[in-house]
Design an enzyme around this catalytic site. Structure first.
Site, PDB file in Angstrom:
ATOM      1  CG  HIS A 461      48.297  13.840  23.778  1.00  0.00           C
ATOM      2  ND1 HIS A 461      47.686  13.386  22.617  1.00  0.00           N
ATOM      3  CD2 HIS A 461      47.776  13.924  24.232  1.00  0.00           C
ATOM      4  CE1 HIS A 461      46.775  12.140  23.131  1.00  0.00           C
ATOM      5  NE2 HIS A 461      46.846  12.413  24.798  1.00  0.00           N
ATOM      6  CD  GLU A 462      49.325  15.050  28.038  1.00  0.00           C
ATOM      7  OE1 GLU A 462      48.988  14.567  29.029  1.00  0.00           O
ATOM      8  OE2 GLU A 462      49.805  13.820  27.537  1.00  0.00           O
ATOM      9  CG  HIS A 465      44.690  15.903  27.413  1.00  0.00           C
ATOM     10  ND1 HIS A 465      43.512  14.884  27.427  1.00  0.00           N
ATOM     11  CD2 HIS A 465      45.120  14.556  27.060  1.00  0.00           C
ATOM     12  CE1 HIS A 465      43.788  13.677  27.077  1.00  0.00           C
ATOM     13  NE2 HIS A 465      45.477  13.293  26.934  1.00  0.00           N
ATOM     14  CG  HIS A 468      38.403  18.218  26.736  1.00  0.00           C
ATOM     15  ND1 HIS A 468      37.825  16.617  27.221  1.00  0.00           N
ATOM     16  CD2 HIS A 468      36.870  18.567  26.727  1.00  0.00           C
ATOM     17  CE1 HIS A 468      36.788  15.975  26.902  1.00  0.00           C
ATOM     18  NE2 HIS A 468      36.500  17.925  26.653  1.00  0.00           N
TER      19      HIS A 468
HETATM   20 ZN   LIG Z   1      46.093  11.598  26.513  1.00  0.00          ZN
END
Ligand SMILES: [Zn+2]
Length: 671
Positions: A461-462, A465, A468
């Site tokens: 998940h991290e 990010h 991105h």
């Molecule tokens: Zn998040």
């Protein structure tokens, strides 16, 4: 003495020179950087030339560089390596930063220049990104109240400061109620509880000077207690105390605060020209309108409710088999769901763990990024703020892309949870800057360090990010990387989690720490199946809170939020066995501050999109389809907030997202 925070950084990749930075440097650097930012803004407003995009909007973009540099170092340390001194600095900086940004949005001369440009926008010959930055800048000022004058301006200031006071009070009352309740237990009452919970209860007893275990409302105690204790009457007592937080009467009661907050938010929205606070709030989001949010939530609500009702009957039958007659109650759900999970999935965390080595899971994330986007990761030997931190240079076809830092282990001085932040965000203006991105987690140490499946998902998940930020390719920093709408920001992170579920990824990287053997196929299948367990309950609990949050802010504010909540729940047919996870007196997301007010839906909005976006790869029959990966980068990961989120999604998928993939992903529909 020179202050390293204000000097040039003569370091590899311009990384902050952590070894030379002392706590005493922060306050003078903060003061100097604020003064510099103010001087830069005075220069913009003092310009006698008529406003142009370059001398106003771009000049604003270029201003405040020193401040963001100082703050990026400070907040990295305050979150990941905190000390009492840094906490004190944080308390001192917070109101000054709020005042600084209020001073900028309240600067009438600056707003006049921006407004002039906004009126001339059709004739300015702006690129798509420039037009977007102008719109966002103008809208940010208007939403902060820059266009208000006289009595309306004064009233807006009063409302804002009253809301800040109420938000703090709400949080403190909730904390007081959570800390104020405790139940002394006998040794017999500990039946069925995990050892770690019993140890936590004894520790809680010692902290309160009591010589035995106590039950408290701390999440790490009450949750396992409700899941594991066979003592029904104790579960009921605990559950009743938990749901009463913030509604116990007296000084710490939050009900009147919630009503006042809702009324003030409505007034604030009306002063700015909106019909409702939800209209005001959703204007900046991908969802756009309350109707769009309601429509999405109701599409999820019906199948989730049907599943929860089926599950309630199954759990009730288990209870009857235990010889307990009558109906399943809210304090029974977690207990019987826990037993059902064990019976149906039999997933033994201890057996699973040796297969999930931290280093191998980092490799897995890097490998997915390589296969999808061609990124390569080479370890970097650079001094950082803590020996736990590891750094990699990220390149593509030999060209530098970013520096990625991982700070994975739990430490006393680290804030809990996991997060991704950029020490430097990507931009090409006023000069080219490449990103420095950090993932901070709280995994347990070990030789080798092993993860739970949830931990592995957090890592992915991290890292989503981080992608991105690292793949961002825009001109202006204000729209770079994760600077996107709140209901869009979790798309890249939640989407990347799906690659952990691609069987070949675990087959390759989930290898046993001692034997090196790959994870057995049946274990892999059980891991992937268990993710869907109890989704009826979880979806109902979440969607009910999101709907109540939305309705509270759309229409006349309720004088009695509890009565209004009851009305809303009865209209949607809330199952009686499920209580509100977030009733108004303890709905901190919505009442402690403005962040998630009429925005609690956004987690589900993002999940609809990540499920729908990953379905594109499933439809292509290849989780690493190169054309789709390129489209994902071109239209979403590289664009930050430089284009409207709905537009970006349509460019990637050819249409807006639908809910089917989410319902299938949560196991709420077949197929
Ligand atoms: Zn998040």
């Amino acid at each position: 003495m020179t202050n390293p925070l204000l000097s040039d950084w003569d370091t590899p990749f311009d990384l902050a020179p952590f070894a030379q930075i002392e706590d005493a440097h922060f306050e003078p650097a903060f003061d100097a950087a604020i003064a510099e930012h103010n001087a830069e803004i005075d220069e913009i407003t003092g310009n006698s030339a008529p406003p142009t995009f370059a001398n106003t909007v771009e000049a604003l973009e270029a201003a405040g560089r020193s401040l963001s540099r100082v703050l990026s170092v400070f907040f990295t340390l305050a979150g990941a390596d905190s000390t009492p001194e840094r906490q004190a600095l944080q308390r001192a900086f917070a109101p000054r930063l709020a005042a600084h940004s209020a001073q900028i949005t309240g600067n009438k001369a600056l707003f006049a220049r921006i407004s002039t440009l906004w009126e001339q926008r059709e004739d300015l010959d702006l690129s798509e990104e420039q037009a977007r930055v102008l719109m966002l800048t103008h809208r940010g000022f208007v939403r902060a109240g820059a266009a208000l004058e006289g009595a309306a301006d004064t009233r807006m200031q009063q409302i804002k400061s009253r809301l800040a006071v109420l938000g703090t009070q709400f949080t403190q009352n909730l904390l007081a109620d959570e800390r104020g309740w405790a139940l002394e237990l006998s040794e017999d009452d500990l039946e069925g509880l995990p050892d770690t919970t019993i140890a936590a209860m004894r520790e809680a007893g010692r902290e309160r000077g009591h010589d035995g275990p106590i039950l408290t409302l701390s999440r790490s105690i009450i949750t396992p207690f409700l899941q594991s204790s066979p003592r029904r009457e104790l579960r009921e007592t605990a559950w009743r105390a938990y749901v009463a937080r913030g509604a116990n009467g007296g000084d710490s009661d939050n009900r009147a605060i919630a009503a006042e907050v809702l009324a003030l938010r409505q007034e604030r929205a009306e002063l700015l020209g909106y019909d409702s606070f939800a209209d005001y709030k959703l204007e900046t989001e991908m969802a756009g309108t309350p109707a769009a949010v309601r429509d999405l939530l109701m599409q999820v609500w019906e199948p989730a409710r049907a599943r929860a009702q089926d599950d309630a009957r199954a759990l009730e039958a288990m209870m009857h088999e235990d010889g307990i007659n009558g109906r399943l109650e809210p304090w029974d759900w977690h207990y019987y769901a826990g037993r059902r999970r064990q019976a149906e999935h039999n997933l033994n965390e201890a057996e699973l763990k040796p297969y999930l080595q931290l280093d191998r899971m980092i490799e897995a994330a890097f490998d997915c990024a390589n296969r999808l986007f061609g990124l390569e990761f080479a370890p970097l030997d650079v001094p950082l703020y803590h020996p736990d931190c590891r750094a990699w240079e990220v390149t593509r076809e030999g060209r530098h892309v970013a520096v990625f830092i991982g700070d994975y282990f739990a430490r006393g001085a680290k804030r809990s949870g996991a997060w991704c932040s950029a020490m430097r965000t990507q931009a090409r203006f006023p000069q080219v800057q490449t990103p420095v991105v950090i993932n901070v987690c709280n995994f347990a140490r070990g030789e080798p360090a092993l993860l739970s499946y949830d931990d592995a998902r957090t890592l992915f998940h991290e890292f989503g990010h981080a992608l991105h930020q690292m793949l961002s390719d825009v001109r202006y920093e204000s729209v770079s990387g994760t600077s996107v709408a709140r209901d869009f920001v979790e798309l890249p992170s939640q989407l990347f989690e799906h690659w952990l579920e691609v069987p070949e990824v675990l087959e390759t990287f989930a290898t046993h720490a001692d034997t090196g053997a790959p994870m057995p196929r049946d274990m892999l299948e059980r891991v992937l199946e268990a993710a869907n367990f109890d989704q009826g309950f979880q979806t109902v609990e979440y969607v009910a809170s999101a709907l109540v949050d939305l309705e509270f802010h759309d229409g006349p504010p309720p004088a009695d939020p509890m009565a209004r909540q009851a009305e809303i729940l009865s209209a949607i047919g809330m199952p009686r066995e499920i209580a509100m996870r977030h009733a108004p007196p303890h709905f901190a997301h919505v009442f402690s501050g403005d962040g998630y007010s009429s925005g609690y839906y956004s987690y589900m909005w993002s999940e609809v999109m990540d499920a729908d976006a990953f379905a594109a790869f499933e439809e292509a029959g290849d989780a690493f389809d190169p054309d789709l990966a390129r489209a994902l980068e071109d239209h979403i990961l590289s664009r930050g907030g430089s284009v409207d989120a709905a537009e970006l999604y349509q460019r990637f998928r050819g249409r807006l997202p639908g809910v089917e993939a989410l319902l299938r992903g949560r196991g709420l529909i077949e197929g």
